[in-house]
Design a protein around this motif. Structure first.
Motif, PDB file in Angstrom:
ATOM      1  N   UNK A 166       1.136  -1.038   0.292  1.00 53.19           N
ATOM      2  CA  UNK A 166      -0.286   0.230  -0.078  1.00 53.19           C
ATOM      3  C   UNK A 166       0.987   1.295  -0.360  1.00 53.19           C
ATOM      4  N   UNK A 167       0.362   2.128  -0.765  1.00 52.12           N
ATOM      5  CA  UNK A 167       0.653   3.482  -0.484  1.00 52.12           C
ATOM      6  C   UNK A 167       0.277   4.324   0.069  1.00 52.12           C
ATOM      7  N   UNK A 168       1.312   5.545   0.658  1.00 44.85           N
ATOM      8  CA  UNK A 168       0.325   5.543   1.427  1.00 44.85           C
ATOM      9  C   UNK A 168       0.751   7.701   1.739  1.00 44.85           C
ATOM     10  N   UNK A 169      -0.242   8.252   0.799  1.00 42.16           N
ATOM     11  CA  UNK A 169       0.658  10.075   0.595  1.00 42.16           C
ATOM     12  C   UNK A 169       0.344  10.480   1.358  1.00 42.16           C
ATOM     13  N   UNK A 170       1.730  10.400   2.204  1.00 44.19           N
ATOM     14  CA  UNK A 170       2.224  11.515   3.948  1.00 44.19           C
ATOM     15  C   UNK A 170       2.027  13.570   3.265  1.00 44.19           C
ATOM     16  N   UNK A 171       1.596  13.806   2.367  1.00 42.74           N
ATOM     17  CA  UNK A 171       1.505  14.978   1.988  1.00 42.74           C
ATOM     18  C   UNK A 171       2.979  15.741   1.958  1.00 42.74           C
ATOM     19  N   UNK A 172       3.379  17.354   1.736  1.00 43.26           N
ATOM     20  CA  UNK A 172       4.474  17.503   1.387  1.00 43.26           C
ATOM     21  C   UNK A 172       5.411  16.809   0.342  1.00 43.26           C
ATOM     22  N   UNK A 173       4.410  16.348  -0.612  1.00 40.04           N
ATOM     23  CA  UNK A 173       5.546  15.524  -1.450  1.00 40.04           C
ATOM     24  C   UNK A 173       5.837  13.980  -1.158  1.00 40.04           C
ATOM     25  N   UNK A 174       5.408  14.015   0.270  1.00 44.26           N
ATOM     26  CA  UNK A 174       6.077  12.289   0.085  1.00 44.26           C
ATOM     27  C   UNK A 174       5.300  11.209   0.910  1.00 44.26           C
ATOM     28  N   UNK A 175       5.363   9.701   0.843  1.00 43.20           N
ATOM     29  CA  UNK A 175       5.191   8.960   0.030  1.00 43.20           C
ATOM     30  C   UNK A 175       5.550   7.639   1.517  1.00 43.20           C
ATOM     31  N   UNK A 176       4.841   7.093   1.323  1.00 39.41           N
ATOM     32  CA  UNK A 176       5.043   5.617   2.203  1.00 39.41           C
ATOM     33  C   UNK A 176       4.242   4.616   1.299  1.00 39.41           C
ATOM     34  N   UNK A 177       5.921   3.974   1.359  1.00 40.41           N
ATOM     35  CA  UNK A 177       4.867   2.478   0.678  1.00 40.41           C
ATOM     36  C   UNK A 177       4.896   1.092   2.019  1.00 40.41           C
ATOM     37  N   UNK A 178       3.957   0.644   2.390  1.00 40.72           N
ATOM     38  CA  UNK A 178       3.895  -0.370   3.211  1.00 40.72           C
ATOM     39  C   UNK A 178       3.428  -1.542   2.754  1.00 40.72           C
ATOM     40  N   UNK A 179       4.662  -2.349   3.333  1.00 34.19           N
ATOM     41  CA  UNK A 179       4.128  -3.944   3.572  1.00 34.19           C
ATOM     42  C   UNK A 179       4.039  -4.097   4.045  1.00 34.19           C
ATOM     43  N   UNK A 180       2.747  -5.463   4.248  1.00 38.63           N
ATOM     44  CA  UNK A 180       2.205  -6.321   4.853  1.00 38.63           C
ATOM     45  C   UNK A 180       2.583  -7.531   5.132  1.00 38.63           C
ATOM     46  N   UNK A 181       3.088  -8.411   6.126  1.00 34.79           N
ATOM     47  CA  UNK A 181       2.778  -9.525   6.326  1.00 34.79           C
ATOM     48  C   UNK A 181       2.443 -10.015   7.412  1.00 34.79           C
ATOM     49  N   UNK A 182       2.461 -11.682   7.022  1.00 34.57           N
ATOM     50  CA  UNK A 182       1.468 -12.450   7.984  1.00 34.57           C
ATOM     51  C   UNK A 182       2.098 -12.635   9.071  1.00 34.57           C
ATOM     52  N   UNK A 183       2.837 -11.582  10.479  1.00 33.64           N
ATOM     53  CA  UNK A 183       2.904 -12.092  11.343  1.00 33.64           C
ATOM     54  C   UNK A 183       3.459 -10.367  11.610  1.00 33.64           C
ATOM     55  N   UNK A 184       4.583 -10.268  12.280  1.00 34.63           N
ATOM     56  CA  UNK A 184       4.294  -9.113  13.112  1.00 34.63           C
ATOM     57  C   UNK A 184       4.314  -9.393  14.578  1.00 34.63           C
ATOM     58  N   UNK A 185       4.741  -8.000  15.543  1.00 33.66           N
ATOM     59  CA  UNK A 185       4.713  -8.169  16.983  1.00 33.66           C
ATOM     60  C   UNK A 185       3.839  -9.299  17.730  1.00 33.66           C
ATOM     61  N   UNK A 186       3.785 -10.310  16.946  1.00 27.04           N
ATOM     62  CA  UNK A 186       3.632 -10.915  17.809  1.00 27.04           C
ATOM     63  C   UNK A 186       4.283 -12.467  17.974  1.00 27.04           C
TER      64      UNK A 186
END
Length: 478
Positions: A351-371
């Motif tokens: 997922x690409x997220x528009x942060x404003x001010x010309x910035x963008x963040x790409x979020x790559x979600x996986x099947x695990x995490x903080x657990x």
């Protein structure tokens, strides 16, 4: 600091890579200091470990999964034993205790025993694992700042080689249990030496304001020694112990710690006429999680620590009557387990997220995490990762790898360059997850914990099975 008092978007460098993460010339490159020794890419770009590719591992065992290179783990254990033995031979000898809190299961305990190391445990549960594996009792040390009577009894009945005492109440507890069992308990005094290691606040353990040990500055350590010596029939004082913290990259803190510990050792000999035969300098040796980390090798650590022990004892009369050099012990955990393991995930969404001010963040979600890896959320830890299931010629894309849990802080890798064509179904591997990932794991959001898969010589096998929903429900008796 990743925030700014006027808001995150005002922070310098926000949205860009950290200073230590350069633009990669090859986004598929594997930095050898981050990976187990048998990891490589095959002709199709797939990651292999121990002769088994990760697509096969994912197909057979599922994801998320911890994948441990058995030969790498064993080699690191051997390196600590051999590379410390040589420089310490002329000093008085050395014992290497694997710190089981980093990660422990019965297979790991057997590997540690096979490679000639001792084992440090800090709970009745960890001791039970050691007992199940048949680990030699005399090579086990029991830690913990609040040991129960049951744990003390368990340790003494099994015949552990030492119990590290952490409080005045505990001295009385151990003496009482030893009296009841008719045994003499071998103990060490954990000393808070007043050294502030350059590491995260929550893993610095030798400064004064924390829960572990007896204060040196306040005279409590000397008093603990006196109280133990007052029970010679049931308590056998083996020596002094210190631990200054974790993820440490130089030996300067150990030098100060050893100097203060050796001074107390000499004081005990002078005041009580007792020559303590052991001294533990602790562990906490750092590993490379990212390209910014430059840990010392076991050989460098062994030579430097032996030299400082020799130097500090010489300062009080090395070899003179009353100041014999005790047998030294160290406690690597992370430095053995950490680099030997990576976690294998499958990508679910990009997922690409528009942060404003010309910035963008790409979020790559996986099947695990903080657990399965809470260190990023707990310690602000940095990790690396790579596309593991195929080759890619796509340009690098700065991404943030996140987990599947219902928390905005559920971040696995804060910043990393991945191929621009990263997509759902790809496999990602995160190195350096052998220490304090499975051992700190949870069932948050009722997520079953991943398996631990050991790989060696072209074969993969489960050493800790995956939890199931049935396992979760079996605990619910409401």
């Amino acid at each position: 600091m990743r925030a700014h008092e006027a808001g995150a978007l005002h922070a310098e460098g926000y949205g860009g890579p950290p200073h230590w993460l350069p633009w990669p010339s090859d986004v598929m490159e594997l930095l050898p200091q981050l990976w187990p020794q048998t990891v490589r890419r095959d002709g199709s770009g797939r990651l292999e470990v121990g002769g088994v590719d990760v697509v096969t591992i994912a197909r057979e065992f599922g994801t998320a999964a911890y994948v441990v290179d058995e030969e790498d783990f064993r080699a690191r254990a051997r390196a600590f034993r051999e590379d410390f033995a040589a420089p310490f031979e002329a000093v008085g000898g050395v014992d290497v205790y694997y710190a089981g809190k980093a990660f422990l299961c019965s297979a790991i305990a057997r590997w540690v025993a096979d490679e000639g190391l001792c084992l440090d445990v800090c709970s009745g549960g960890e001791l039970a694992v050691a007992q199940r594996a048949g680990f030699p009792a005399e090579r086990i040390g029991l830690h913990g700042n609040n040991k129960s009577l049951a744990e003390i009894q368990q340790a003494l009945e099994y015949g552990v080689g030492r119990i590290v005492v952490d409080s005045f109440e505990e001295i009385d507890r151990i003496a009482a249990v030893a009296t009841e069992l008719g045994v003499r308990a071998p103990v060490m005094v954990r000393v808070t030496v007043g050294v502030e290691a350059h590491t995260h606040e929550f893993i610095a353990t030798a400064h004064e304001d924390q829960k572990f040990g007896f204060s040196l500055a306040g005279g409590h350590a000397a008093e603990a020694v006196e109280r133990i010596l007052a029970h010679p029939q049931v308590l056998d004082l083996r020596g002094l112990h210190s631990h200054i913290g974790s993820q440490i990259f130089d030996t300067s803190g150990f030098e100060v710690s050893a100097r203060r510990l050796i001074a107390l050792h000499a004081q005990v000999a002078e005041r009580h006429g007792v020559h303590l035969p052991e001294m533990d300098l602790g562990g906490g040796f750092g590993i490379a999680y990212t390209s910014e980390h430059t840990p010392l090798s076991p050989r460098e650590l062994g030579e430097q620590l032996a030299d400082l022990v020799r130097r500090e004892f010489k300062g009080i009369g090395d070899g003179a009557p009353g100041t014999p050099v005790p047998r030294i012990s160290i406690e690597p955990g992370r430095a053995i387990a950490g680099p030997s393991t990576f976690t294998l995930y499958e990508v679910g969404t990009v997922k690409d997220v528009d942060l404003g001010h010309g910035l963008k963040r790409t979020y790559v979600s996986v099947d695990g995490g903080m657990s399965d890896n809470v260190r990023t959320a707990l310690y602000d830890a940095d990790y690396s990762c790579t596309l593991a299931s195929r080759h890619s010629d796509a340009a690098p894309r700065l991404a943030r790898v996140v987990g599947r849990h219902c928390e905005s802080g559920d971040i696995v890798v804060m910043d990393e360059y991945l191929p621009d064509d990263i997509a759902a179904g790809d496999l990602i591997a995160v190195p350096g997850t052998g220490a304090y990932c499975r051992s700190l794991s949870s069932q948050y959001n009722h997520t079953p914990r991943p398996p631990v898969v050991a790989v060696r010589g072209g074969e993969a096998r489960v050493v800790v099975r995956r939890e199931t929903v049935d396992d979760l429900l079996a605990l619910d008796v409401g």
